[in-house]
Design an enzyme around this catalytic site. Structure first.
Site, PDB file in Angstrom:
ATOM      1  N   TYR A 223      38.534  42.032  38.527  1.00  0.00           N
ATOM      2  CA  TYR A 223      39.609  42.716  39.250  1.00  0.00           C
ATOM      3  C   TYR A 223      39.645  42.279  40.716  1.00  0.00           C
ATOM      4  O   TYR A 223      40.656  41.758  41.194  1.00  0.00           O
ATOM      5  CB  TYR A 223      39.445  44.231  39.134  1.00  0.00           C
ATOM      6  CG  TYR A 223      40.343  45.000  40.073  1.00  0.00           C
ATOM      7  CD1 TYR A 223      41.723  44.864  39.999  1.00  0.00           C
ATOM      8  CD2 TYR A 223      39.810  45.861  41.035  1.00  0.00           C
ATOM      9  CE1 TYR A 223      42.557  45.563  40.859  1.00  0.00           C
ATOM     10  CE2 TYR A 223      40.641  46.563  41.890  1.00  0.00           C
ATOM     11  CZ  TYR A 223      42.013  46.412  41.800  1.00  0.00           C
ATOM     12  OH  TYR A 223      42.832  47.096  42.670  1.00  0.00           O
TER      13      TYR A 223
ATOM     14  N   LYS B 130      42.347  39.754  42.551  1.00  0.00           N
ATOM     15  CA  LYS B 130      43.154  40.319  43.630  1.00  0.00           C
ATOM     16  C   LYS B 130      42.987  39.500  44.903  1.00  0.00           C
ATOM     17  O   LYS B 130      43.960  39.279  45.646  1.00  0.00           O
ATOM     18  CB  LYS B 130      42.786  41.781  43.881  1.00  0.00           C
ATOM     19  CG  LYS B 130      43.202  42.740  42.787  1.00  0.00           C
ATOM     20  CD  LYS B 130      44.700  42.782  42.573  1.00  0.00           C
ATOM     21  CE  LYS B 130      45.426  43.555  43.652  1.00  0.00           C
ATOM     22  NZ  LYS B 130      46.882  43.676  43.369  1.00  0.00           N
TER      23      LYS B 130
END
Length: 464
Positions: free
Chosen positions: A206, A210
Site C-alpha cells: 500500500y 502510494k
C-alpha cells in the site's frame, strides 16, 4: 503563499463548479461528497467515477454505497421529499476505472468532461495493506498516471487534488517533512522492486505503491495546479455530520473490535510511541480549504494532515480510554445478554518479547497438540485446526500493523499550519455554523474523542 480566507470564501469557491471525484465509494469519498452538497448546494455537478458495467449499474451502486449511507441523513432531512431529485440533479454517475486510459469512458463523456471540468479529486486507491502487488500497482500507480494524463486534457481545470498517505514516506524516524520525493528515491523505487524496496523502508504494498503514485504525478503533472494531501491514519468523524461514523477498519480499530469480541487479548505496540490519527471530517475540511487556496496555481503543494506534531497522542491514551470504556460499557455476549468480564489487554513493546510470549503460550502447546493428534489418529483435528487458524490470524495481524504500531516518525505539518492560520480567525468565529472547516488537531481532546466518539462508533458501525 496562502492569502487570508474564511469559510464563506471556501464555500463560494465550489459554487457553479463541475467536479470529478474518484474513490467516492470509500469512506473519505463519501464524507467529501456529502460535505460539498451540504455546504454548497449550488455546485454545478459532481461526477462520480465508479467501477460498473454501465451507467445504470453505476447509478445503482452510488445509491447503495454513497447517498444511501447513514452519513447523508442530515442532507435527507434538509431536502425532505426532494432529496432524490436534488441528488439526481447534482450527481452524475460515470461507469469507469482509473486503471484504464481515459478511465474507459466513451467519446461523448470524454468530450464533455474535457470541456467542463473545474476540479478533479483523486481519492481512488486500494488501501488494503496486504494487497497483491499487481492489484495495488494498477490502482495506486497506473491510476495516478491516468488521472494526471486525463487532467492535462481538461481545458479549464483549476485544481487536481490527489489523496496520498503520510506513510508513503516509508519507515523513518524523527520529523518527516512535507516535501516531494527526491530523484534518488525515485530511482530506488524504479530499480529495486517491491521486495528490495521493503529493505529500504517501505513496509507494504500500500505505502510503496502510494509513494510511486506520488512520484509519477510529480513527474507528469506539467503546469497543472496540484495539491497532494497526505493524511495519517484516518479515523471516525469527530463532529459533523455524524460523530463516530466510519467505514473500513483501520489499524487501531482491528484491536478495538478484537478486544470487544475477546478474540484478541494482546497486541504489539509501544504505548509510549505517538499514535498519529486524524478524524475523517478534518481531512475533508483540509481538502476543501486547500483546493480553494491553490486554485489555478501552476505549482505542486504537499500537506500532511496529521496530529503527531500539533497534538501528539501516545498509544497509552487509546489503551486507557478503551479499557475505561469497556469497563463502563461491557459487551453483552451471553445467551441472556449478561455482560462479559473482560481482562485488561496486554501489550508488548518489541517483536522479540511478543515472539517469546507467542512461542511459550501458543506455538509450543500447538505443536504438542499436533503430535497428540497424530498419535490418536486425528481425534483432535478440528480443535487443532481451529487453534492453528487463530494463531495464524493473530500473527498476520501483528505483522501487517507492526510498521504502524511501532512507527517512530512524526509528520511535520508546517504547510498545513500556514493553511490553518489563513482560516484561523474564521474558525474561531464560526465553529458552530454549517460551514465548518476546522482541521486543527489541537482542538481534539483525545481521551474524550476515543471514549465518547470513536470507540462507540467502531462498535456501532464496524463490529459486524
Amino acid at each position: 503563499m496562502v492569502g487570508e480566507m474564511d469559510a464563506g470564501m471556501v464555500v463560494g469557491y465550489f459554487r457553479g463548479k463541475n467536479i470529478l471525484i474518484t474513490g467516492s465509494t470509500g469512506f473519505l469519498g463519501k464524507v467529501l461528497v456529502e460535505k460539498i452538497l451540504r455546504v454548497q448546494p449550488d455546485v454545478k455537478r459532481i461526477f462520480l467515477l465508479v467501477r460498473a458495467s454501465d451507467v445504470e449499474s453505476a447509478k445503482l451502486r452510488i445509491q447503495m454505497e454513497v447517498t444511501g449511507r447513514e452519513i447523508f441523513q442530515m442532507l435527507k432531512e434538509e431536502h425532505g421529499m426532494e432529496f432524490d431529485d436534488f441528488i439526481e440533479e447534482k450527481i452524475r454517475p460515470l461507469a469507469g476505472d482509473i486503471m484504464y486510459e481515459n478511465f474507459g469512458l466513451d467519446t461523448g463523456n470524454l468530450r464533455e468532461l474535457y470541456k467542463d471540468l473545474d476540479i478533479i479529486v483523486n481519492g481512488a486507491a486500494t488501501t488494503k495493506i496486504s494487497e497483491r502487488y499487481d492489484v495495488a500497482f494498477d490502482a495506486n500507480v497506473l491510476g495516478a498516471k491516468h488521472v494526471c494524463a486525463f487532467a492535462n486534457k481538461c481545458a479549464k481545470l483549476k485544481m487536481l487534488l490527489h489523496v496520498s498517505t503520510a506513510y508513503a514516506a516509508g519507515e523513518q524516524e524523527g520529523i518527516i517533512l512535507e516535501k516531494p520525493f527526491l530523484e534518488a528515491e525515485r530511482r530506488t523505487m524504479k530499480e529495486l522492486g517491491l521486495k528490495r524496496a521493503r529493505q529500504f523502508g517501505w513496509p507494504n504494498t500500500y505505502v510503496f505503491t502510494k509513494a510511486m503514485g506520488e512520484m509519477l504525478l510529480g513527474h507528469l503533472r506539467g503546469d497543472l495546479p496540484v495539491v497532494i494531501l497526505r493524511p495519517s491514519i484516518i479515523t471516525s468523524i469527530l463532529k459533523e455530520p455524524l460523530p463516530g461514523w466510519m467505514e473500513g477498519i483501520r489499524t487501531i480499530d482491528a484491536v478495538v473490535i478484537g478486544y470487544a469480541k475477546q478474540t484478541l487479548s494482546f497486541f504489539l505496540v509501544d504505548l509510549d510511541l505517538i499514535m498519529d490519527v486524524i478524524p475523517g471530517d478534518m481531512v475533508v475540511n483540509a481538502m476543501m480549504v486547500a483546493m480553494a487556496a491553490h486554485s489555478e496555481e501552476q505549482s505542486q503543494t504537499i500537506y500532511h494532515v496529521a496530529s503527531s506534531v500539533r497534538n501528539p497522542a501516545p498509544y497509552a491514551i487509546l489503551a486507557e480510554s478503551g479499557h475505561r470504556y469497556f469497563f463502563d460499557n461491557p459487551p453483552r455476549t451471553g445467551r441472556n445478554g449478561e455482560p462479559a468480564r473482560l481482562n485488561k489487554m496486554r501489550f508488548f513493546s518489541t517483536v522479540a518479547r511478543l515472539s517469546l510470549y507467542m512461542a511459550i503460550k501458543y506455538r509450543l502447546p500447538l505443536e504438542m497438540l499436533r503430535l497428540v493428534n497424530i498419535a490418536l489418529c486425528g481425534v483432535f483435528s478440528r480443535r487443532y485446526n481451529e487453534l492453528s487458524r487463530k494463531y495464524r490470524f493473530v500473527m498476520q495481524l501483528i505483522e501487517l500493523y507492526a510498521p504502524y504500531s511501532l512507527f517512530k516518525g512524526c509528520f511535520d505539518d508546517t504547510n498545513t499550519e500556514r493553511l490553518r492560520m489563513a482560516m484561523k480567525e474564521d474558525l474561531d468565529n464560526n465553529a458552530s455554523s454549517d460551514c465548518y472547516f476546522d482541521f486543527d488537531p489541537k482542538s481534539i481532546d483525545w481521551d474524550d474523542y476515543f471514549y465518547s466518539v470513536h470507540i462507540p462508533g467502531v462498535l456501532k458501525y464496524m463490529r459486524d
